[in-house]
Motif scaffolding. Structure first.
Motif, PDB file in Angstrom:
ATOM      1  N   ASP A   1       0.809  -1.220   0.000  1.00  0.00           N
ATOM      2  CA  ASP A   1       0.000   0.000   0.000  1.00  0.00           C
ATOM      3  C   ASP A   1       0.839   1.265   0.000  1.00  0.00           C
ATOM      4  O   ASP A   1       0.432   2.286  -0.547  1.00  0.00           O
ATOM      5  CB  ASP A   1      -0.929   0.020   1.224  1.00  0.00           C
ATOM      6  CG  ASP A   1      -2.216  -0.765   0.969  1.00  0.00           C
ATOM      7  OD1 ASP A   1      -2.332  -1.348  -0.138  1.00  0.00           O
ATOM      8  OD2 ASP A   1      -3.083  -0.776   1.838  1.00  0.00           O
TER       9      ASP A   1
ATOM     10  N   GLU B   1       1.413   2.168  -3.445  1.00  0.00           N
ATOM     11  CA  GLU B   1       0.273   2.208  -4.343  1.00  0.00           C
ATOM     12  C   GLU B   1      -0.164   3.636  -4.644  1.00  0.00           C
ATOM     13  O   GLU B   1      -0.161   4.497  -3.762  1.00  0.00           O
ATOM     14  CB  GLU B   1      -0.907   1.451  -3.737  1.00  0.00           C
ATOM     15  CG  GLU B   1      -0.749  -0.055  -3.793  1.00  0.00           C
ATOM     16  CD  GLU B   1      -1.931  -0.775  -3.175  1.00  0.00           C
ATOM     17  OE1 GLU B   1      -2.829  -0.088  -2.665  1.00  0.00           O
ATOM     18  OE2 GLU B   1      -1.941  -2.009  -3.191  1.00  0.00           O
TER      19      GLU B   1
ATOM     20  N   ALA C   1      -5.245   1.724  -5.164  1.00  0.00           N
ATOM     21  CA  ALA C   1      -5.965   1.642  -3.890  1.00  0.00           C
ATOM     22  C   ALA C   1      -7.468   1.552  -4.111  1.00  0.00           C
ATOM     23  O   ALA C   1      -8.170   0.774  -3.459  1.00  0.00           O
ATOM     24  CB  ALA C   1      -5.629   2.853  -3.022  1.00  0.00           C
TER      25      ALA C   1
ATOM     26  N   GLY D   1      -7.543  -1.051  -1.321  1.00  0.00           N
ATOM     27  CA  GLY D   1      -6.328  -0.616  -0.638  1.00  0.00           C
ATOM     28  C   GLY D   1      -6.605   0.257   0.570  1.00  0.00           C
ATOM     29  O   GLY D   1      -7.748   0.642   0.840  1.00  0.00           O
TER      30      GLY D   1
END
Length: 447
Positions: free
Chosen positions: A364, A367, A372, A377
């Protein structure tokens, strides 16, 4: 309260959860059934409960800034968790509005394990998040709206082209685009009413039903007996650590069940929902026509009706499988995460219990917003702030980190592949985890 012989054996390991709401071992059970069971168990008539007070919110239904749905759906239920996690701004003003509709004190204790102490983790976090959210807002950004619109346009373009040309690769791409568009649309049905929530309906799923089973059940009581998303998978996939499960049998059988359930589950749920509306069991809502019109559209542009049906079935099979696998492996079902049956923490602070039952993907941090939005996410933050758009969650990371450090807590963190494999291990786990004072990390080992 009466239970079947199966239900009578169900007990939560969370001390404050003393009634079981819903039905077990009824695959793809209706979210409306869960809501009716919750009304029965909360037993407050046509009122709404927040903490230990009862309110009559009927005059407020169409005044609610988030939309009438949230109030109408929750009539006759305890909405404490939903109230606390939905209102992050102007909390004092919101409480004064609520006071206008006060009826009386509740006579029975709540059927919930969670606490909201003023000096506890969650209320401390809310106070620190409020000035940030006042500055950046809680609603969707223009970028998020544009990303959602583009995903939907791409899906419609690919499914139309794939159906017309009878191109299997194009239809598979359309199924993937439908998956990403639907997961992104999930962000919108958590927020105040907006027409973009209805992108969710293109997938055969219902945004209103998911407001019940996902937003009001799973998000409020993750991995507990009140989590309707666990109930709906049983008996094919049993994710709670039940002693009656055979570890090796479930290790072999659960991957098959997880994949088959993901492949056909949403088709079954759609036709059950359609049947309920046609027979009058559920009120007719216009958005049920969206997937129907989608089928009609494909049948009309395909070379033949059979070809159009095959295209529709393939696209939604790809969607259902990918969506189901991403959803099951998104955050909650690594064996380290709390599942009802594990030893509970002594003080069940709502925010800490949300973190106990979820995990953050180590990916994450790298990301972007699109990833996400389309893969569930920033999941622990989303559970702490469910009515805050994904585009605003990153702004809250510093205060979450600060509050975690103050309370000497951590968030479970794993690479995505470990969450995926962990889901299968959890399906086989039949021994409860002991409680560890600090939230367990990825270095924790289990049997």
């Amino acid at each position: 309260m009466s239970f079947s012989s199966v239900d009578a054996e169900i007990k939560s390991s969370l001390p404050g959860l003393w009634k079981y709401t819903g039905r077990r071992n009824v695959p793809f059970s209706d979210s409306q059934d869960w809501l009716q069971a919750k009304r029965r168990d909360d037993d407050i008539g046509d009122l709404w409960r927040v903490h230990d007070k009862l309110y009559n919110l009927t005059p407020f239904i169409h005044k609610h800034p988030g939309g009438a749905d949230w109030i109408e759906l929750t009539r006759g239920t305890d909405i404490t968790e939903a109230f606390e996690s939905a209102h992050m701004l102007n909390v004092g003003k919101v409480e004064k509005i609520l006071d206008k509709y006060f009826v009386r004190e509740a006579s029975a204790r709540r059927n919930s394990p969670y606490t909201f102490k003023p000096d506890g983790f969650y209320q401390t976090l809310k106070r620190r998040a409020e000035p940030i959210l006042k500055n950046v807002g809680t609603g969707p950004s223009k970028q998020v709206e544009l990303l959602q619109d583009i995903l939907c346009i791409l899906y419609i373009s690919f499914v139309a082209m794939g159906t017309y040309l009878e191109s299997i690769p194009t239809l598979i791409a359309a199924g993937l685009l439908l998956t990403f568009s639907t997961i992104s649309a999930h962000n919108f049905f958590h927020l105040r009413d907006t027409w973009r929530r209805y992108y969710f309906e293109l997938s055969l799923l219902s945004s209103q039903d998911w407001r019940i089973s996902h937003a009001l059940s799973h998000h409020m009581y993750p991995n507990t007996l009140l989590d309707a998303e666990l109930t709906m998978l049983e008996p094919f996939v049993v994710l709670l650590p039940k002693s009656t499960k055979n570890f090796w049998w479930n290790q072999l059988f659960s991957p098959i069940c997880c994949n088959v359930t993901a492949l056909v589950g949403f088709h079954v749920a759609f036709f059950k929902r359609l049947g309920s509306k046609l027979t009058g069991k559920q009120n007719f809502r216009q958005e049920i026509l969206i997937p129907v019109l989608e089928i009609v559209f494909l049948l009309n542009i395909a070379p033949s009706s059979w070809s159009g049906f095959r295209s529709w079935a393939l696209v939604h099979a790809v969607f259902a499988y990918v969506f189901g696998v991403i959803g099951l492996a998104a955050s909650h079902h690594h064996p380290v995460c709390f599942h009802d049956g594990d030893e509970a923490r002594p003080d069940s602070d709502f925010g800490l219990c949300q973190l106990d039952a979820s995990s953050e993907r180590t990916d994450d941090d790298r990301e972007n917003l699109l990833v996400a939005l389309t893969t569930f996410g920033f999941h622990p933050l989303h559970h702490l702030f469910p009515t805050v758009c994904h585009s605003k969650l990153q702004y809250l990371k510093p205060v979450v980190k600060e509050t975690l450090e103050e309370f000497e807590e951590e968030i479970n963190k794993f690479p995505h592949w470990q969450l995926f494999t962990g889901m299968y291990l959890q399906a086989g786990r039949n021994k409860p985890n002991p409680f560890v004072p600090r939230i367990r990390t990825s270095s924790h080992h289990f049997q």
